[in-house]
Design an enzyme around this catalytic site. Structure first.
Site, PDB file in Angstrom:
ATOM      1  N   GLN A   1      49.846 -71.570  45.287  1.00  0.00           N
ATOM      2  CA  GLN A   1      51.138 -71.874  44.675  1.00  0.00           C
ATOM      3  C   GLN A   1      52.225 -72.286  45.668  1.00  0.00           C
ATOM      4  OE1 GLN A   1      53.306 -68.788  42.181  1.00  0.00           O
ATOM      5  NE2 GLN A   1      52.335 -70.046  40.611  1.00  0.00           N
TER       6      GLN A   1
ATOM      7  N   ASP B   1      53.353 -70.439  51.867  1.00  0.00           N
ATOM      8  CA  ASP B   1      53.491 -69.084  52.406  1.00  0.00           C
ATOM      9  C   ASP B   1      52.449 -68.127  51.836  1.00  0.00           C
ATOM     10  OD1 ASP B   1      56.542 -69.221  53.632  1.00  0.00           O
ATOM     11  OD2 ASP B   1      56.294 -70.416  51.828  1.00  0.00           O
TER      12      ASP B   1
ATOM     13  N   HIS C   1      58.916 -69.092  50.241  1.00  0.00           N
ATOM     14  CA  HIS C   1      58.592 -70.264  49.423  1.00  0.00           C
ATOM     15  C   HIS C   1      58.927 -71.567  50.135  1.00  0.00           C
ATOM     16  CE1 HIS C   1      59.222 -66.897  46.640  1.00  0.00           C
ATOM     17  NE2 HIS C   1      58.360 -67.486  45.846  1.00  0.00           N
TER      18      HIS C   1
END
Length: 709
Positions: free
Chosen positions: A452, A455, A499
């Site tokens: 996703q 990180d 993120h």
């Protein structure tokens, strides 16, 4: 069906019919021969430690459950054995000589060509069970093995011709073998979770010898594998005395039959003694007491099987003759293996990658009459076209299913169009998402998966390094992993410390994978098609700040979307802006080597130096277009490398060093680099974020300095 607590010595006994007696006695005699072979192999290795100098483990004490398993598997089955399963390999039809070639790291080693440890097999010859590459089998193999079961289930669902079945249409099973200590690995939990969630056709066989190197079970585990399995709803489980061949055969017959028919997972815990060393390099006498060893010796499978055979009327002299023949056979095989040649030095770099079919740019890059498209849409359409064209392609990851279609909407509508069996969500399981691709690829699936955010990739690095990246090389080319791994990366607009990361240097330190990083919609689509068609693992880094061209100065990331037939080969950089020939001739120019968001910082900065800057967009970070880089550096004599990553010890600094080394005599100035500040993370506050990142003003300053030489 059977109850959860089945423990089984009564599941299989010798039948009373003459035909049954004859068949089962033949099986027992086969097991006796194999068990003798395994014992003499272990003794031969121990007696020749100077020759058998590479670290190895043997099956002593584990032979009964291993042979009972190996004899019942079929060529259309799949298995991931573990590092002391040499008796199982013998039972599956591999010869002692073949195993010894790997033991001694010889050139004719059929598994790895002398590259991997003993009892680290792989096989896809079609005559024996299929064995993909795996690492040292300390729990990590659970994920690729479960990926194989995931792939088998998908092939069954779509009635794919890729699915291999038995002569009467029997369904394949997948077997994954562990030592008991490895079950505590977190990746085993991820595999179990996925197996029960999807009800996959897999057997987890745990050979429990109560030891994890020098640590006993009570020291390091609160429960055994059988008890642990109770926590996974839908995972059947069995216990068996793994030193008793009859009981082991019955248990595995039941487990294999259950999975073959019911297509559901099961765990079999086989209690076995450890009669050999942990490995040849970690000796049992270093940490095991004499009474402990003597107690395990009471459960030696070899005398137990001999006693059973005598009980059923087999003459002692028959057993002795088989034993003597095994000793002779093993000695001859060992001498032959010792005499075999070492690997040819010229092969040491073979099979790092499988050969890709995509070598030329093809198709329509800019079809007439089309409007410009944002990068995220080009990626979405590329995946849609792939799924339409290739029924063996599937796409999964966190939140990519039909309800959301990805947190960036990069998978929007795909779940509705292709169904939940092809586009679906996973739990938060980065290790599974990445590692399952190795098993899926081994059965013929072409997986596309998504992490996703950049990180989040670190829990999956173990699988990427040990299982995915090494597979082609350590299987001597038999099991390249075809996988497209999508990863949104990069900082913009206050994404914060978890993120916004850039991870290319981490990835590029892993050998055996390819890394691409497009900066325009056209490149995104063409590279995604090439990455999918590449038979090797490819990680596609997608800058989320470029997805919609919302960041000021990135409108040129929007391009005409290429046609469905467009493919852009990996390893081809692109000159996105050229300096004027007159300025080049006068020595007033510099070239910028960059990628991703760096392209747009460079373009904006270059407006302050009209005609004086050439910009090279790498597009692929590995393989790297070194020819283009060096040609431009030699032409201009001055070079700036721009990255969004923290600069210290980065890919950009390594590239600058490579340029310096290969173009030194053409340089008019030191190779300059610019990147993010060396902070542990990207700050949340947008002002602090801007201070950390390179940005246009910093690039302008660096170009000024460079051109002043």
């Amino acid at each position: 069906m059977f109850k959860d607590n089945t423990s089984v010595s009564t599941l299989k006994t010798l039948t009373t019919s003459k035909a049954g007696d004859s068949k089962e006695l033949a099986e027992l005699l086969t097991a006796w021969k194999l068990m003798c072979d395994a014992r003499y192999m272990a003794e031969t290795y121990e007696a020749n430690r100077a020759i058998c100098r590479y670290v190895h483990s043997t099956s002593r004490g584990h032979e009964a459950i291993q042979i009972a398993t190996g004899l019942q598997l079929k060529p259309y089955d799949f298995i991931s054995p573990y590092y002391r399963d040499d008796a199982m390999l013998l039972a599956m039809g591999f010869s002692p000589y073949e195993l010894m070639l790997q033991l001694l790291a010889k050139g004719p080693d059929p598994f790895s060509g002398g590259r991997s440890y003993y009892s680290h097999p792989n096989n896809r010859d079609g005559n024996r069970p299929q064995i993909p590459h795996q690492s040292s089998a300390t729990g990590m193999q659970a994920i690729p093995a479960t990926g194989m079961a995931q792939g088998v289930q998908y092939l069954e669902k779509v009635h794919s011709p890729l699915l291999k079945t038995g002569p009467a249409g029997e369904s394949p099973v997948v077997v994954c073998v562990f030592g008991d200590a490895s079950v505590t690995e977190g990746e085993v939990s991820e595999a179990f979770q996925f197996a029960v969630l999807k009800q996959l056709p897999i057997i987890y066989l745990v050979e429990d010898n109560n030891w994890g190197i020098s640590a006993t079970a009570p020291e390091v585990r609160a429960m055994d594998a059988y008890e642990y399995a109770a926590g996974f709803k839908g995972l059947e489980r069995m216990r068996v005395d793994g030193s008793d061949f009859n009981a082991s055969y019955a248990a595995m017959e039941t487990a294999i039959g259950y999975v073959r028919q019911e297509r559901k997972p099961i765990l079999v815990q086989a209690c076995v003694p450890l009669l050999g060393h942990h490995t040849s390099g970690v000796r049992k006498e270093w940490y095991r007491a004499a009474d402990d060893l003597a107690n395990d010796q009471l459960n030696d499978p070899l005398p137990k099987l001999r006693q059973l055979l005598c009980k059923h009327g087999v003459a002692e002299k028959t057993l002795d003759e088989i034993d003597r023949q095994a000793a002779t056979d093993i000695q001859l095989a060992f001498e032959k293996a010792v005499a075999a040649p070492d690997p040819s030095p010229g092969t040491f770099a073979d099979h790092v990658f499988a050969v890709t079919p995509v070598t030329e740019e093809t198709g329509q890059r800019s079809p007439a009459g089309k409007q410009r498209s944002v990068m995220v849409d080009a990626a979405l359409h590329a995946i849609e076209e792939i799924l339409q064209q290739y029924p063996e392609a599937i796409f999964f990851g966190q939140d990519v299913g039909k309800r959301l279609g990805g947190v960036f909407r990069e998978a929007a509508t795909l779940g509705e169009k292709f169904g939940e069996h092809r586009v679906y969500n996973t739990a938060i399981q980065e290790a599974y998402i990445i590692g399952a691709t190795a098993g899926l690829s081994a059965v013929g699936i072409k997986p596309i998966v998504e992490i996703q955010f950049g990180d989040y990739i670190y829990p999956g690095i173990n699988q990427l390094v040990c299982e995915v990246a090494k597979s082609c090389y350590l299987s001597n080319g038999k099991f390249p992993v075809q996988a497209l791994i999508r990863v949104p990366v990069g900082a913009y607009g206050g994404g914060g410390p978890y993120h916004s990361g850039s991870i290319e240097s981490t990835l590029l330190s892993i050998k055996g994978i390819k890394v691409v990083y497009p900066s325009t919609a056209a490149d995104m689509k063409g590279l995604m098609k090439a990455a999918f068609l590449d038979p090797n693992p490819v990680v596609m880094l997608e800058h989320k700040g470029l997805y919609w061209s919302k960041v000021p100065g990135t409108l040129e990331a929007m391009t005409i979307e290429p046609a469905a037939d467009y493919i852009l080969p990996l390893g081809k950089g692109n000159i996105v802006q050229s300096a004027q020939p007159r300025d080049i001739e006068m020595g007033n120019t510099a070239c910028i080597i960059t990628y991703g968001m760096g392209v747009y910082w460079a373009k904006a900065a270059a407006k302050n130096f009209p005609g004086m800057v050439t910009i090279v967009d790498l597009r692929t970070l590995y393989p790297l277009d070194e020819a283009l880089i060096y040609s431009q550096v030699k032409l201009h004599g001055k070079c700036l490398v721009i990255t969004e990553e923290q600069l210290n010890a980065s890919f950009a600094e390594a590239l600058a060093g490579k340029i310096q080394r290969n173009c030194f005599q053409f340089l008019d100035a030191p190779v300059a680099t610019i990147g993010a500040a060396d902070l542990p993370a990207v700050p949340l506050n947008t002002g602090l974020e801007a201070m950390m990142l390179p940005g246009v003003e910093k690039v302008i300053k660096e170009i000024n300095t460079l051109l002043s030489y």
